[in-house]
Motif scaffolding. Structure first.
Motif, PDB file in Angstrom:
ATOM      1  N   HIS A 100       0.836  -1.199   0.000  1.00  0.00           N
ATOM      2  CA  HIS A 100       0.000   0.000   0.000  1.00  0.00           C
ATOM      3  C   HIS A 100       0.870   1.247   0.000  1.00  0.00           C
ATOM      4  CE1 HIS A 100      -2.578   3.198   1.550  1.00  0.00           C
ATOM      5  NE2 HIS A 100      -3.525   2.554   0.900  1.00  0.00           N
ATOM      6  N   MET A 126       0.318  -2.276   4.209  1.00  0.00           N
ATOM      7  CA  MET A 126       1.210  -1.862   5.293  1.00  0.00           C
ATOM      8  C   MET A 126       0.688  -0.617   5.989  1.00  0.00           C
ATOM      9  SD  MET A 126       4.677  -2.313   3.265  1.00  0.00           S
ATOM     10  CE  MET A 126       5.501  -3.891   3.194  1.00  0.00           C
ATOM     11  N   PRO A 127       1.207  -0.360   7.193  1.00  0.00           N
ATOM     12  CA  PRO A 127       0.788   0.874   7.861  1.00  0.00           C
ATOM     13  C   PRO A 127       1.314   2.087   7.108  1.00  0.00           C
ATOM     14  CG  PRO A 127       2.608  -0.148   9.044  1.00  0.00           C
ATOM     15  CD  PRO A 127       2.176  -1.125   7.992  1.00  0.00           C
ATOM     16  N   VAL A 128       0.630   3.193   7.283  1.00  0.00           N
ATOM     17  CA  VAL A 128       1.058   4.446   6.685  1.00  0.00           C
ATOM     18  C   VAL A 128       2.043   5.144   7.624  1.00  0.00           C
ATOM     19  CG1 VAL A 128       0.147   6.766   6.300  1.00  0.00           C
ATOM     20  CG2 VAL A 128      -0.874   4.797   5.140  1.00  0.00           C
ATOM     21  N   LYS A 129       1.851   4.905   8.933  1.00  0.00           N
ATOM     22  CA  LYS A 129       2.762   5.475   9.915  1.00  0.00           C
ATOM     23  C   LYS A 129       3.905   4.491  10.133  1.00  0.00           C
ATOM     24  CE  LYS A 129      -0.435   5.631  13.243  1.00  0.00           C
ATOM     25  NZ  LYS A 129      -1.096   5.974  14.502  1.00  0.00           N
ATOM     26  N   ALA A 135       2.110   0.563  15.061  1.00  0.00           N
ATOM     27  CA  ALA A 135       2.322   0.473  13.612  1.00  0.00           C
ATOM     28  C   ALA A 135       3.421  -0.542  13.308  1.00  0.00           C
ATOM     29  CB  ALA A 135       2.689   1.837  13.038  1.00  0.00           C
ATOM     30  N   PRO A 297       7.178   9.799   0.491  1.00  0.00           N
ATOM     31  CA  PRO A 297       6.162  10.749   0.939  1.00  0.00           C
ATOM     32  C   PRO A 297       4.792  10.122   1.200  1.00  0.00           C
ATOM     33  CG  PRO A 297       6.638  11.063  -1.374  1.00  0.00           C
ATOM     34  CD  PRO A 297       7.658  10.112  -0.856  1.00  0.00           C
ATOM     35  N   ALA A 298       4.568   8.906   0.733  1.00  0.00           N
ATOM     36  CA  ALA A 298       3.273   8.281   1.017  1.00  0.00           C
ATOM     37  C   ALA A 298       3.250   7.654   2.406  1.00  0.00           C
ATOM     38  CB  ALA A 298       2.947   7.237  -0.047  1.00  0.00           C
ATOM     39  N   LYS A 299       4.385   7.669   3.090  1.00  0.00           N
ATOM     40  CA  LYS A 299       4.445   7.132   4.450  1.00  0.00           C
ATOM     41  C   LYS A 299       4.797   8.263   5.420  1.00  0.00           C
ATOM     42  CE  LYS A 299       3.988   2.713   3.267  1.00  0.00           C
ATOM     43  NZ  LYS A 299       2.607   2.252   3.359  1.00  0.00           N
ATOM     44  N   HIS A 300       4.538   8.020   6.690  1.00  0.00           N
ATOM     45  CA  HIS A 300       4.742   9.086   7.673  1.00  0.00           C
ATOM     46  C   HIS A 300       5.718   8.663   8.768  1.00  0.00           C
ATOM     47  CE1 HIS A 300       3.609  12.570  10.160  1.00  0.00           C
ATOM     48  NE2 HIS A 300       3.732  11.729  11.176  1.00  0.00           N
ATOM     49  N   THR A 303       6.611  15.010  10.521  1.00  0.00           N
ATOM     50  CA  THR A 303       6.182  15.985   9.510  1.00  0.00           C
ATOM     51  C   THR A 303       7.381  16.615   8.805  1.00  0.00           C
ATOM     52  OG1 THR A 303       6.047  17.631  11.267  1.00  0.00           O
ATOM     53  CG2 THR A 303       3.988  16.578  10.606  1.00  0.00           C
ATOM     54  N   PRO A 332       1.416  12.446  -3.503  1.00  0.00           N
ATOM     55  CA  PRO A 332       2.303  12.516  -2.334  1.00  0.00           C
ATOM     56  C   PRO A 332       3.504  13.433  -2.565  1.00  0.00           C
ATOM     57  CG  PRO A 332       1.716  10.240  -2.811  1.00  0.00           C
ATOM     58  CD  PRO A 332       1.187  11.061  -3.950  1.00  0.00           C
ATOM     59  N   ASP A 336       4.560  17.548  -1.002  1.00  0.00           N
ATOM     60  CA  ASP A 336       5.815  17.859  -0.307  1.00  0.00           C
ATOM     61  C   ASP A 336       6.605  18.963  -0.992  1.00  0.00           C
ATOM     62  OD1 ASP A 336       5.412  16.058   1.663  1.00  0.00           O
ATOM     63  OD2 ASP A 336       7.007  14.658   1.086  1.00  0.00           O
TER      64      ASP A 336
ATOM     65  N   ASN B 127      -7.066   8.439   7.762  1.00  0.00           N
ATOM     66  CA  ASN B 127      -6.902   8.217   6.321  1.00  0.00           C
ATOM     67  C   ASN B 127      -7.909   7.215   5.754  1.00  0.00           C
ATOM     68  OD1 ASN B 127      -5.872   5.901   7.398  1.00  0.00           O
ATOM     69  ND2 ASN B 127      -3.854   6.060   6.479  1.00  0.00           N
ATOM     70  N   LEU B 134      -3.437  12.793   4.677  1.00  0.00           N
ATOM     71  CA  LEU B 134      -2.178  12.641   5.410  1.00  0.00           C
ATOM     72  C   LEU B 134      -1.208  13.748   4.993  1.00  0.00           C
ATOM     73  CD1 LEU B 134      -0.212  10.848   7.175  1.00  0.00           C
ATOM     74  CD2 LEU B 134       0.527   9.890   5.004  1.00  0.00           C
ATOM     75  N   LYS B 135      -1.073  13.924   3.689  1.00  0.00           N
ATOM     76  CA  LYS B 135      -0.131  14.927   3.196  1.00  0.00           C
ATOM     77  C   LYS B 135      -0.614  16.336   3.535  1.00  0.00           C
ATOM     78  CE  LYS B 135       3.017  13.929   1.668  1.00  0.00           C
ATOM     79  NZ  LYS B 135       4.176  13.501   2.500  1.00  0.00           N
ATOM     80  N   GLU B 138      -0.038  17.099   7.132  1.00  0.00           N
ATOM     81  CA  GLU B 138       1.385  17.350   7.392  1.00  0.00           C
ATOM     82  C   GLU B 138       1.702  18.815   7.069  1.00  0.00           C
ATOM     83  OE1 GLU B 138       3.365  12.914   6.547  1.00  0.00           O
ATOM     84  OE2 GLU B 138       3.577  14.481   5.041  1.00  0.00           O
ATOM     85  N   ARG B 142       2.886  21.608   9.861  1.00  0.00           N
ATOM     86  CA  ARG B 142       4.096  22.438   9.742  1.00  0.00           C
ATOM     87  C   ARG B 142       3.745  23.922   9.786  1.00  0.00           C
ATOM     88  NH1 ARG B 142       5.925  18.370   5.757  1.00  0.00           N
ATOM     89  NH2 ARG B 142       4.845  19.605   4.181  1.00  0.00           N
ATOM     90  N   ASP B 152      -4.646   5.529  11.409  1.00  0.00           N
ATOM     91  CA  ASP B 152      -4.352   4.824  10.159  1.00  0.00           C
ATOM     92  C   ASP B 152      -5.293   3.621  10.046  1.00  0.00           C
ATOM     93  OD1 ASP B 152      -3.116   3.661   7.978  1.00  0.00           O
ATOM     94  OD2 ASP B 152      -1.306   3.059   9.067  1.00  0.00           O
ATOM     95  N   TYR B 167      -4.818  -3.306  15.028  1.00  0.00           N
ATOM     96  CA  TYR B 167      -4.005  -2.098  14.839  1.00  0.00           C
ATOM     97  C   TYR B 167      -4.870  -0.841  15.012  1.00  0.00           C
ATOM     98  CZ  TYR B 167      -1.262   1.293  11.978  1.00  0.00           C
ATOM     99  OH  TYR B 167      -0.601   2.394  11.486  1.00  0.00           O
TER     100      TYR B 167
END
Ligand code: SF4
Ligand code: SF4
Lengths: 377, 413
Positions: A100, A126-129, A135, A297-300, A303, A332, A336, B127, B134-135, B138, B142, B152, B167
């Motif tokens: 993911h 998968m987790p995003v975080k 996570a 950038p799709a994961k966290h 910030t 994503p 950024d 999300n 998410l983006k 962020e 900031r 999540d 989870y």
């Protein structure tokens, strides 16, 4: 041709025509091939299951069949990948693994499962975080699930020894690739302008055992990494962004007077960073790498993680100019960009943005843009 | 989600107008005043995504603010293009979600219909609707230098795995800990239970309002639902919301007994998919009405109450992991088709209108496949309108008009 030139020529041939290589290697080794789109694909598990993980880069030519499944406002990687699948150009694949990542890949996975007609389809949600204990626990669970899915889809058993061997292999590969980056960064004219591009692309599709040997020989033949940057009088350029699918870019930047010395690309250094612990539980070790390597950038992670990395590397690698390469419709990365650009500005380094559309800009136009940029540095 | 002024959404002639509209405006105006004056009143403000769990915020007496709702207001007041362009000047690509673009521009310029949203003390991003949030959050974190909590909710391709459920559950408790830290006091679980019960009551009433559209002719259209949805999103879990929907439900039932149709002479019943086109709701509503077509239901406003079967009001927190993960756009389109089938049958829809919304990739990608499934399996005509929910530059009026006319001709033949 000396030894490293021979190896690089082989990588170039594979990078130029990965599908031909895939058919050949399948015929020669009898191994199965599983496709993937993203550097979060758990390749170590795929390798341990005896398959060749094969990265898909999409196509930008003649999008027709994908048009009836995907709107025009989705990135060329997603549209091009589907086009290749629907046209049967990926007939050498036995299946696909979808980790993911972004919204587009998330939807592509289902469209692919319903239309592309491969036997094996594994979703790794998968987790995003990547920065909390829960996570991490979930990541380990997901990887365990992928392992089980691979075992049942391929009718194999993946032992801890298989995993340990695969992890060692990937550590070797990644450490060679990282050395190659370091070498080029210190001594940019030691390699042909697009040699690293070809190597990275080949590394993502080749039989990994063969690759590891080739890389070892390549690095032996190239000699050790210098500790000082060799002055060439040319401008040191860093590429930042998602994927780069334009081998020409390196040549054009070269002609315009710049050396590409570093990147944070998904099909570049991000692929090569992060060592996996060789002791302890292998699945946990694989999970740990995802949170310690360069973030996508799709994961966290935080910030500021991507910005911090870019800011540091721009200094450390003495970068004169950053070229942001963004694939059109890639959310994503586009989110950024303003922040990353701002940080690069604050580091007193110039940058330019190149948005890559489905049909890339003509060479001449790109050359003029790069020349103007590099002259300004 | 809603236009506080209601000017572009309220459809139909005077005797068809829904009377509760004025009450709704009153509540929303009061809510925005509370949010804007939160600091003076010693209250915390949290920005939260539209699909996010607002109930714990309500239980902790935090004022929830919804940037997406704000985005909808921007769209309805036709300020979208200007604000989106401002964001583009800041470097945000014109291909990004127009809610995000408009909202980021408002945060920086204090522009927009209400002069910008009240500053957040912290952010809550779930999300379950998209990766965009998410983006976007962020960026906001900031900008304001405030903490961000991410809930999540793993996407569901075929089934929700046990480990994913665990989870999300773990994160619900992490969320509460986060709130306790931000607010400097403990969660009152009795209060949380009350809020949970009120939330479910609100959702049931909302679903009941939507279900009045099963009546022929329908007393309500999707265009009204877009407006009246406001409270179920923003103030779910409060008494005021429950009372409001009770009133609205009574009004709908009264309309049914008096045989008042939202579209006089209703002949065709259509289903809408995806977010509204906020700056053209009136135009679209009139256009369809001119063909005696009523958009009786939609996948968007029913997304919140669609998960009702998964919630146990007496074990609200425990069931949150399922209910927040299973929302309509967090599932694959082969799961979506089942929901569409249910809706088409329930509302006896004659056709499906899909808004291919370039802002919203998770809602829109896959629509072509879904359209094909609907035509093959459910045998009803479908129409796709390519547009954007807030950015008017992507609305080609004459082309869309021609397509709607042609679609209605097929329906009639
Ligand atoms: S992350 Fe960007 S480039 Fe990669 S698939 Fe998603 S939209 Fe395309
Ligand atoms: S991408 Fe879609 S779901 Fe996400 S904020 Fe934008 S409109 Fe909403």
């Amino acid at each position: 041709m000396n030894r490293h030139e021979k190896i690089l020529a082989k990588f170039q041939a594979i990078a130029d025509n990965p599908y031909a290589y895939a058919r050949l290697v399948k015929e020669q080794t009898g191994k199965k091939l599983l496709g993937f789109f993203c550097s979060y694909a758990p390749e170590e598990l795929m390798q341990a299951a005896g398959v060749i993980p094969f990265r898909l880069f999409g196509t930008s030519q003649d999008i027709e069949l994908a048009e009836s499944h995907l709107q025009s406002y989705c990135c060329s990687l997603v549209r091009g990948g589907l086009e290749d699948a629907l046209r049967g150009r990926l007939d050498f694949l036995d299946g696909t693994v979808f980790p993911h990542t972004c919204d587009s890949i998330q939807r592509l996975s289902d469209i692919w499962r319903l239309n592309a007609g491969f036997d094996i389809h594994i979703d790794a949600v998968m987790p995003v975080k990547l920065n909390t204990p829960s996570a991490r626990k979930y990541m380990i669970d997901v990887l365990g699930g992928v392992k089980a899915d691979l075992e049942s889809a391929l009718a194999v058993t993946i032992t801890d020894d298989d995993l340990a061997e695969s992890i060692r292999l990937y550590n070797n590969i990644r450490s060679s690739l990282s050395s190659l980056y370091d070498l080029r960064s210190m001594n940019p004219d030691i390699l042909d302008h697009s040699a690293v591009y070809h190597t990275m692309k080949a590394a993502m599709v080749m039989d990994r055992n063969e690759l590891a040997l080739d890389l070892e020989h390549l690095m032996d033949s190239l000699g050790s990494v210098k500790t000082e940057i060799k002055e060439s009088g040319r401008k040191r350029i860093m590429l930042s962004g998602g994927i780069c699918n334009l081998p020409d870019i390196y040549a054009i930047i070269d002609e315009a007077g710049g050396d590409v010395v570093w990147d944070d690309l998904c099909t570049g250094l991000r692929y090569a960073t992060g060592r996996i612990e060789e002791s302890g539980d292998p699945i946990e070790a694989i999970a740990s790498r995802y949170s310690s390597r360069m973030i996508c950038p799709a994961k966290h992670l935080s910030t500021t993680a991507r910005g911090d990395y870019l800011f540091t590397e721009v200094h450390r690698k003495r970068i004169d100019g950053v070229i942001f390469l963004l694939l059109k419709f890639c959310d994503p990365h586009a989110f950024d960009y303003p922040n990353l650009k701002d940080l690069v500005d604050r580091a007193n380094v110039a940058s330019m943005l190149l948005e890559i559309e489905e049909q890339p800009a003509p060479r001449e136009q790109l050359r003029t843009r790069f020349e103007t940029f590099i002259e300004m540095l | 989600m809603s236009d506080v002024n209601g000017k572009n959404i309220d459809s139909g002639k005077d005797n068809h107008r829904i009377k509760s509209v004025s009450r709704m405006k009153e509540i929303l105006t009061g809510y925005y005043i509370d949010a804007k004056t939160a600091r003076e009143n010693g209250k915390k403000v949290a920005w939260i995504t539209s699909g996010g769990p607002v109930e714990p915020l309500i239980a902790m007496d935090v004022i929830p603010v919804y940037p997406e709702n704000h985005g909808a207001m921007v769209g309805a007041s036709k300020m979208g293009v200007d604000l989106c362009q401002k964001a583009e000047e800041m470097g945000y690509s014109s291909d990004l979600c127009s809610y995000a673009r408009a909202d980021i521009a408002c945060a920086v310029t204090q522009g927009g219909p209400i002069g910008g949203l009240p500053e957040p003390d912290f952010l809550v991003c779930c999300n379950n609707i998209c990766g965009t949030v998410l983006k976007w959050y962020e960026v906001v974190a900031r900008h304001y230098h405030v903490p961000l909590f991410i809930l999540d909710t793993p996407f569901i391709h075929r089934e929700m795995k046990k480990e994913a459920q665990q989870y999300v559950m773990d994160q619900i408790y992490e969320y509460i800990e986060f709130l306790e830290k931000q607010c400097g006091r403990k969660m009152d679980y009795d209060r949380m239970n009350e809020v949970g019960v009120l939330a479910v009551e609100g959702l049931r009433l909302w679903q009941a309002v939507l279900d009045t559209a099963t009546h022929k002719p329908s007393p309500i259209s999707a265009f009204d639902a877009f407006f009246h949805l406001g409270l179920i999103v923003t103030l779910r879990g409060t008494q005021v919301t429950v009372d409001y929907y009770k009133g609205l439900l009574d009004e709908m039932n009264e309309r049914i007994s008096n045989n008042i149709a939202m579209v006089p002479g209703e002949k065709y019943r259509l289903l809408w998919d995806n977010l509204p086109i906020w700056y053209r709701t009136r135009w679209l509503s009139d256009k369809f009405a001119s063909h005696n077509a009523c958009l009786v239901a939609d996948t968007y406003t029913s997304a919140w109450s669609g998960v009702l079967p998964l919630i146990d009001e007496n074990r609200f927190l425990e069931t949150m992991s399922l209910s927040y993960s299973n929302v309509y756009i967090n599932i694959s389109h082969d799961m979506m088709i089942n929901k569409l089938r249910e809706m088409i049958e329930k509302y006896d829809a004659d056709g499906l209108v899909m808004h291919s919304n370039r802002s919203c990739k998770p809602y829109s990608l896959g629509q072509y496949d879904l359209q094909k499934m609907v035509m093959d399996q459910l045998k009803i005509p479908t129409l796709i309108i390519e547009a954007d929910m807030v950015d008017e530059r992507h609305f080609a009026e004459s082309q869309i008009e021609t397509r709607i006319d042609a679609f209605m001709e097929t329906l009639k033949s």
